[in-house]
Design a protein around this motif. Structure first.
Motif, PDB file in Angstrom:
ATOM      1  N   LEU A  29      21.095 -20.924  53.649  1.00 15.61           N
ATOM      2  CA  LEU A  29      21.169 -21.216  52.227  1.00 15.61           C
ATOM      3  C   LEU A  29      22.500 -21.846  51.857  1.00 15.61           C
ATOM      4  O   LEU A  29      22.667 -22.343  50.746  1.00 15.61           O
ATOM      5  N   ARG A  30      23.452 -21.828  52.771  1.00 12.57           N
ATOM      6  CA  ARG A  30      24.761 -22.417  52.480  1.00 12.57           C
ATOM      7  C   ARG A  30      24.764 -23.936  52.646  1.00 12.57           C
ATOM      8  O   ARG A  30      25.694 -24.596  52.230  1.00 12.57           O
ATOM      9  N   VAL A  52      21.657 -34.849  49.047  1.00 12.72           N
ATOM     10  CA  VAL A  52      21.640 -33.440  48.660  1.00 12.72           C
ATOM     11  C   VAL A  52      20.409 -32.798  49.287  1.00 12.72           C
ATOM     12  O   VAL A  52      19.301 -33.328  49.162  1.00 12.72           O
ATOM     13  N   TRP A  53      20.602 -31.653  49.950  1.00 13.19           N
ATOM     14  CA  TRP A  53      19.497 -31.098  50.717  1.00 13.19           C
ATOM     15  C   TRP A  53      18.373 -30.579  49.829  1.00 13.19           C
ATOM     16  O   TRP A  53      17.202 -30.729  50.147  1.00 13.19           O
ATOM     17  N   THR A  54      18.714 -29.983  48.707  1.00 14.15           N
ATOM     18  CA  THR A  54      17.688 -29.421  47.828  1.00 14.15           C
ATOM     19  C   THR A  54      17.393 -30.325  46.635  1.00 14.15           C
ATOM     20  O   THR A  54      16.763 -29.888  45.683  1.00 14.15           O
ATOM     21  N   GLY A  55      17.848 -31.555  46.698  1.00 12.07           N
ATOM     22  CA  GLY A  55      17.591 -32.477  45.592  1.00 12.07           C
ATOM     23  C   GLY A  55      17.290 -33.859  46.107  1.00 12.07           C
ATOM     24  O   GLY A  55      16.869 -34.029  47.250  1.00 12.07           O
ATOM     25  N   ARG A  56      17.519 -34.839  45.255  1.00 15.58           N
ATOM     26  CA  ARG A  56      17.199 -36.222  45.606  1.00 15.58           C
ATOM     27  C   ARG A  56      18.396 -37.163  45.539  1.00 15.58           C
ATOM     28  O   ARG A  56      18.266 -38.345  45.812  1.00 15.58           O
ATOM     29  N   ILE A  57      19.535 -36.633  45.162  1.00 16.76           N
ATOM     30  CA  ILE A  57      20.712 -37.476  45.012  1.00 16.76           C
ATOM     31  C   ILE A  57      21.196 -37.947  46.373  1.00 16.76           C
ATOM     32  O   ILE A  57      21.325 -37.161  47.304  1.00 16.76           O
ATOM     33  N   THR A  58      21.446 -39.250  46.449  1.00 19.08           N
ATOM     34  CA  THR A  58      21.978 -39.831  47.679  1.00 19.08           C
ATOM     35  C   THR A  58      23.253 -40.601  47.376  1.00 19.08           C
ATOM     36  O   THR A  58      23.523 -40.967  46.221  1.00 19.08           O
ATOM     37  N   SER A  59      24.022 -40.840  48.413  1.00 26.87           N
ATOM     38  CA  SER A  59      25.248 -41.615  48.302  1.00 26.87           C
ATOM     39  C   SER A  59      25.384 -42.467  49.549  1.00 26.87           C
ATOM     40  O   SER A  59      25.089 -41.998  50.652  1.00 26.87           O
ATOM     41  N   HIS A  60      25.803 -43.711  49.367  1.00 27.68           N
ATOM     42  CA  HIS A  60      25.975 -44.617  50.499  1.00 27.68           C
ATOM     43  C   HIS A  60      27.332 -45.293  50.399  1.00 27.68           C
ATOM     44  O   HIS A  60      27.775 -45.654  49.313  1.00 27.68           O
ATOM     45  N   ASP A  90      28.683 -52.768  62.519  1.00 29.64           N
ATOM     46  CA  ASP A  90      28.005 -51.479  62.382  1.00 29.64           C
ATOM     47  C   ASP A  90      27.968 -50.715  63.699  1.00 29.64           C
ATOM     48  O   ASP A  90      27.543 -49.558  63.743  1.00 29.64           O
ATOM     49  N   SER A  91      28.377 -51.359  64.782  1.00 26.90           N
ATOM     50  CA  SER A  91      28.381 -50.703  66.094  1.00 26.90           C
ATOM     51  C   SER A  91      29.319 -49.501  66.069  1.00 26.90           C
ATOM     52  O   SER A  91      30.487 -49.619  65.682  1.00 26.90           O
ATOM     53  N   ALA A  92      28.795 -48.365  66.462  1.00 23.08           N
ATOM     54  CA  ALA A  92      29.570 -47.123  66.425  1.00 23.08           C
ATOM     55  C   ALA A  92      28.709 -45.984  66.962  1.00 23.08           C
ATOM     56  O   ALA A  92      27.499 -46.164  67.188  1.00 23.08           O
ATOM     57  N   VAL A  93      29.341 -44.849  67.131  1.00 24.81           N
ATOM     58  CA  VAL A  93      28.583 -43.623  67.371  1.00 24.81           C
ATOM     59  C   VAL A  93      28.299 -43.013  66.003  1.00 24.81           C
ATOM     60  O   VAL A  93      29.220 -42.827  65.197  1.00 24.81           O
ATOM     61  N   TYR A  94      27.056 -42.715  65.749  1.00 23.71           N
ATOM     62  CA  TYR A  94      26.636 -42.168  64.463  1.00 23.71           C
ATOM     63  C   TYR A  94      26.374 -40.668  64.608  1.00 23.71           C
ATOM     64  O   TYR A  94      25.664 -40.234  65.527  1.00 23.71           O
ATOM     65  N   TYR A  95      26.941 -39.928  63.676  1.00 28.96           N
ATOM     66  CA  TYR A  95      26.843 -38.481  63.705  1.00 28.96           C
ATOM     67  C   TYR A  95      26.087 -37.957  62.488  1.00 28.96           C
ATOM     68  O   TYR A  95      26.338 -38.395  61.357  1.00 28.96           O
ATOM     69  N   CYS A  96      25.219 -37.015  62.730  1.00 27.99           N
ATOM     70  CA  CYS A  96      24.551 -36.276  61.657  1.00 27.99           C
ATOM     71  C   CYS A  96      25.418 -35.061  61.345  1.00 27.99           C
ATOM     72  O   CYS A  96      25.895 -34.376  62.272  1.00 27.99           O
ATOM     73  N   VAL A  97      25.617 -34.810  60.060  1.00 30.55           N
ATOM     74  CA  VAL A  97      26.581 -33.781  59.659  1.00 30.55           C
ATOM     75  C   VAL A  97      26.009 -32.921  58.542  1.00 30.55           C
ATOM     76  O   VAL A  97      25.324 -33.424  57.645  1.00 30.55           O
ATOM     77  N   GLU A  98      26.341 -31.666  58.586  1.00 31.29           N
ATOM     78  CA  GLU A  98      25.941 -30.723  57.554  1.00 31.29           C
ATOM     79  C   GLU A  98      27.116 -30.399  56.639  1.00 31.29           C
ATOM     80  O   GLU A  98      28.241 -30.238  57.112  1.00 31.29           O
ATOM     81  N   ARG A  99      26.828 -30.320  55.360  1.00 28.84           N
ATOM     82  CA  ARG A  99      27.850 -29.872  54.411  1.00 28.84           C
ATOM     83  C   ARG A  99      27.435 -28.511  53.852  1.00 28.84           C
ATOM     84  O   ARG A  99      26.285 -28.338  53.440  1.00 28.84           O
ATOM     85  N   ARG A 100      28.406 -27.600  53.808  1.00 32.93           N
ATOM     86  CA  ARG A 100      28.122 -26.248  53.338  1.00 32.93           C
ATOM     87  C   ARG A 100      28.786 -25.993  51.997  1.00 32.93           C
ATOM     88  O   ARG A 100      29.770 -26.656  51.654  1.00 32.93           O
ATOM     89  N   ALA A 101      28.260 -25.056  51.281  1.00 35.25           N
ATOM     90  CA  ALA A 101      28.825 -24.677  49.991  1.00 35.25           C
ATOM     91  C   ALA A 101      30.289 -24.297  50.154  1.00 35.25           C
ATOM     92  O   ALA A 101      30.650 -23.566  51.078  1.00 35.25           O
TER      93      ALA A 101
END
Length: 120
Positions: A29-30, A52-60, A90-101
């Motif tokens: 839940l965090r 946003v995980w529980t919403g629809r807001i995105t940022s680029h 755009d060549s790079a290593v792309y990382y998936c990341v989590e943000r916590r409260a």
């Protein structure tokens, strides 16, 4: 502990497209948002996009606006990054990341990364 596994990277010609996927396990839940960062050789890690995980807001990031789109599937615990009109920079290593409260992305879980190479 949240675990993130990226896939979908590879070699593509300039102007082409790739779709990165991030499989998420151990969500709590965090977790407030998921994002993509990238790091090219010799350069600092930079923000690409977030949702946003529980919403629809995105940022680029300005450098990818209009070309990249972040999306998610909460039911399947997946995050995606659709990348169109790819450029060599755009060549790079792309990382998936989590943000916590109460924290920024640096304080969350990071995947192992998937490499994207855009040829001229």
């Amino acid at each position: 502990q949240v675990q993130l596994v990226e896939s979908g990277g590879g070699l593509v010609a300039a102007g082409g497209s790739l779709r990165l996927s991030c499989a998420i396990s151990g969500l709590t839940l965090r977790t407030t948002a998921m994002g993509w960062f990238r790091q090219a050789p010799g350069k600092e890690r930079e923000f690409v996009a977030a949702v946003v995980w529980t919403g629809r807001i995105t940022s680029h990031a300005d450098s990818v606006k209009g070309r990249f789109t972040i999306s998610k599937n909460n039911a399947n615990n997946m995050v995606y990054l659709q990348m169109n009109s790819l450029k060599p920079e755009d060549s790079a290593v792309y990382y998936c990341v989590e943000r916590r409260a109460g924290s920024d992305f640096a304080g969350g879980s990071w995947g192992q990364g998937t490499e994207v190479t855009v040829s001229t």
